[in-house]
Design a protein around this motif. Structure first.
Motif, PDB file in Angstrom:
ATOM      1  N   GLY A 171       5.523 -22.863   5.619  1.00 27.49           N
ATOM      2  CA  GLY A 171       5.788 -21.480   5.244  1.00 27.49           C
ATOM      3  C   GLY A 171       6.123 -21.253   3.780  1.00 27.49           C
ATOM      4  N   GLN A 172       6.293 -22.327   2.988  1.00 30.54           N
ATOM      5  CA  GLN A 172       6.626 -22.183   1.567  1.00 30.54           C
ATOM      6  C   GLN A 172       5.347 -22.095   0.740  1.00 30.54           C
ATOM      7  OE1 GLN A 172       9.782 -21.895   0.148  1.00 30.54           O
ATOM      8  NE2 GLN A 172      10.318 -21.646   2.302  1.00 30.54           N
ATOM      9  N   PRO A 173       5.162 -21.011  -0.026  1.00 31.46           N
ATOM     10  CA  PRO A 173       3.943 -20.845  -0.813  1.00 31.46           C
ATOM     11  C   PRO A 173       3.770 -21.933  -1.873  1.00 31.46           C
ATOM     12  CG  PRO A 173       5.240 -18.817  -0.781  1.00 31.46           C
ATOM     13  CD  PRO A 173       6.082 -19.890  -0.175  1.00 31.46           C
ATOM     14  N   ILE A 174       2.536 -22.305  -2.108  1.00 30.20           N
ATOM     15  CA  ILE A 174       2.165 -23.268  -3.146  1.00 30.20           C
ATOM     16  C   ILE A 174       1.164 -22.567  -4.051  1.00 30.20           C
ATOM     17  CG2 ILE A 174       0.961 -25.439  -3.604  1.00 30.20           C
ATOM     18  CD1 ILE A 174       2.058 -26.416  -0.871  1.00 30.20           C
ATOM     19  N   THR A 175       1.414 -22.604  -5.353  1.00 26.90           N
ATOM     20  CA  THR A 175       0.449 -22.001  -6.268  1.00 26.90           C
ATOM     21  C   THR A 175      -0.559 -23.060  -6.701  1.00 26.90           C
ATOM     22  OG1 THR A 175       1.864 -22.358  -8.188  1.00 26.90           O
ATOM     23  CG2 THR A 175       2.023 -20.227  -7.099  1.00 26.90           C
ATOM     24  N   VAL A 176      -1.793 -22.608  -6.833  1.00 29.69           N
ATOM     25  CA  VAL A 176      -2.915 -23.484  -7.164  1.00 29.69           C
ATOM     26  C   VAL A 176      -3.649 -22.857  -8.347  1.00 29.69           C
ATOM     27  CG1 VAL A 176      -5.054 -24.509  -6.292  1.00 29.69           C
ATOM     28  CG2 VAL A 176      -3.126 -24.132  -4.727  1.00 29.69           C
ATOM     29  N   THR A 177      -3.933 -23.678  -9.347  1.00 34.73           N
ATOM     30  CA  THR A 177      -4.639 -23.211 -10.535  1.00 34.73           C
ATOM     31  C   THR A 177      -5.778 -24.163 -10.849  1.00 34.73           C
ATOM     32  OG1 THR A 177      -2.518 -22.420 -11.392  1.00 34.73           O
ATOM     33  CG2 THR A 177      -4.347 -22.515 -12.941  1.00 34.73           C
ATOM     34  N   ILE A 178      -6.917 -23.615 -11.211  1.00 31.70           N
ATOM     35  CA  ILE A 178      -8.050 -24.425 -11.657  1.00 31.70           C
ATOM     36  C   ILE A 178      -8.052 -24.348 -13.177  1.00 31.70           C
ATOM     37  CG2 ILE A 178     -10.554 -24.688 -11.640  1.00 31.70           C
ATOM     38  CD1 ILE A 178     -10.491 -23.366  -8.839  1.00 31.70           C
TER      39      ILE A 178
END
Length: 198
Positions: A60-67
Motif C-alpha cells: 500500500g505504500q506508493p513508490i515513485t518511478v522515473t525513467i
C-alpha cells in the motif's frame, strides 16, 4: 466510388506505418514490443535507466518511478514479479502524469502506463505505483521510444524486495539505511556498557 475505395485501401496500408502515437496496444503487454511495422529495437544498450524512490516494498505504500536519460516520446512501463517468469503486470499505477495514460494489462485497468501522445517526456515525468499485497519481489520493465523508428526493449530497474515495517524501512528507506540505523543504535549501547562498573 472507385476514389473512395482507393482512399480506404491507401489509409489501411499507411496507418500501420505511423506506429501508435496514442499509446501502446494491449497486445504489447506481454512482450512489450511496439507494433511499429518494419522497425526493430535498437541493438545498443539503452540510454535510459529506471530509478525508484526505494528498494523496499511496503504493501500500500506508493513508490515513485522515473525513467532517466534522453527525452523520449513513447513508453510502456510495468511492474513484474522477480520471483517468476510471468509477464503479468502487477500492482496498480496512480494517476498518470501528463502525456501518459493507463493501459489495461493482465486484466488490470491500471496495470501499465503508456504514452497518450508523442509529446516529449523527460526525467521530470514521474510515475507512482502501488504494490499489491501478495508480492515479495518485483522489478520495473520498460520499452522506451525516442521516436517511432528508434526504441529500446527490456529496460529493467533493480529488484525491489518486500521489507518489514521496522525502523529505517517504513519511510521508504533502503536496506543500506537499515544497517546504518542499526549501527547508530549500537554505538550508544557500547558507550553505556563501557561506562558501567564491572
Amino acid at each position: 466510388m472507385e476514389l473512395l475505395m482507393f482512399s480506404l485501401v491507401l489509409l489501411q496500408g499507411i496507418s500501420p506505418c505511423f506506429g501508435f502515437p496514442n499509446g501502446a496496444p494491449t497486445s504489447a503487454c506481454d512482450d512489450m514490443v511496439p507494433r511499429h511495422t518494419g522497425v526493430q529495437p535498437q541493438p545498443t544498450p539503452a540510454p535510459y535507466t529506471i530509478l525508484t524512490s526505494t528498494r523496499t516494498l511496503q504493501t500500500g505504500q506508493p513508490i515513485t518511478v522515473t525513467i532517466t536519460g534522453t527525452n523520449y516520446r513513447g513508453v510502456l512501463l510495468e511492474a513484474r514479479s522477480a520471483a517468476s517468469t510471468s509477464t503479468n503486470a502487477l500492482g496498480s499505477w496512480q494517476l498518470p502524469p501528463p502525456d501518459t495514460k493507463f493501459l489495461q494489462c493482465s486484466g488490470n485497468k491500471e496495470g501499465a502506463i503508456t504514452h497518450a501522445n508523442t509529446n516529449l517526456k523527460d526525467d521530470t515525468t514521474v510515475f507512482t505505483w502501488i504494490p499489491p499485497n501478495n508480492t515479495n519481489t518485483i522489478y520495473f520493465m520498460a520499452t522506451v521510444a525516442q521516436q517511432r523508428t528508434v526504441y529500446w526493449l527490456n529496460i529493467r530497474s533493480g529488484t525491489l524486495i518486500k521489507g518489514s515495517e521496522g525502523i529505517g524501512l517504513a519511510t521508504g528507506g533502503n536496506p543500506g539505511m537499515a544497517s546504518k540505523g542499526f549501527l547508530l543504535l549500537l554505538a550508544p549501547c557500547m558507550l553505556v556498557s563501557q561506562m558501567l562498573p564491572r
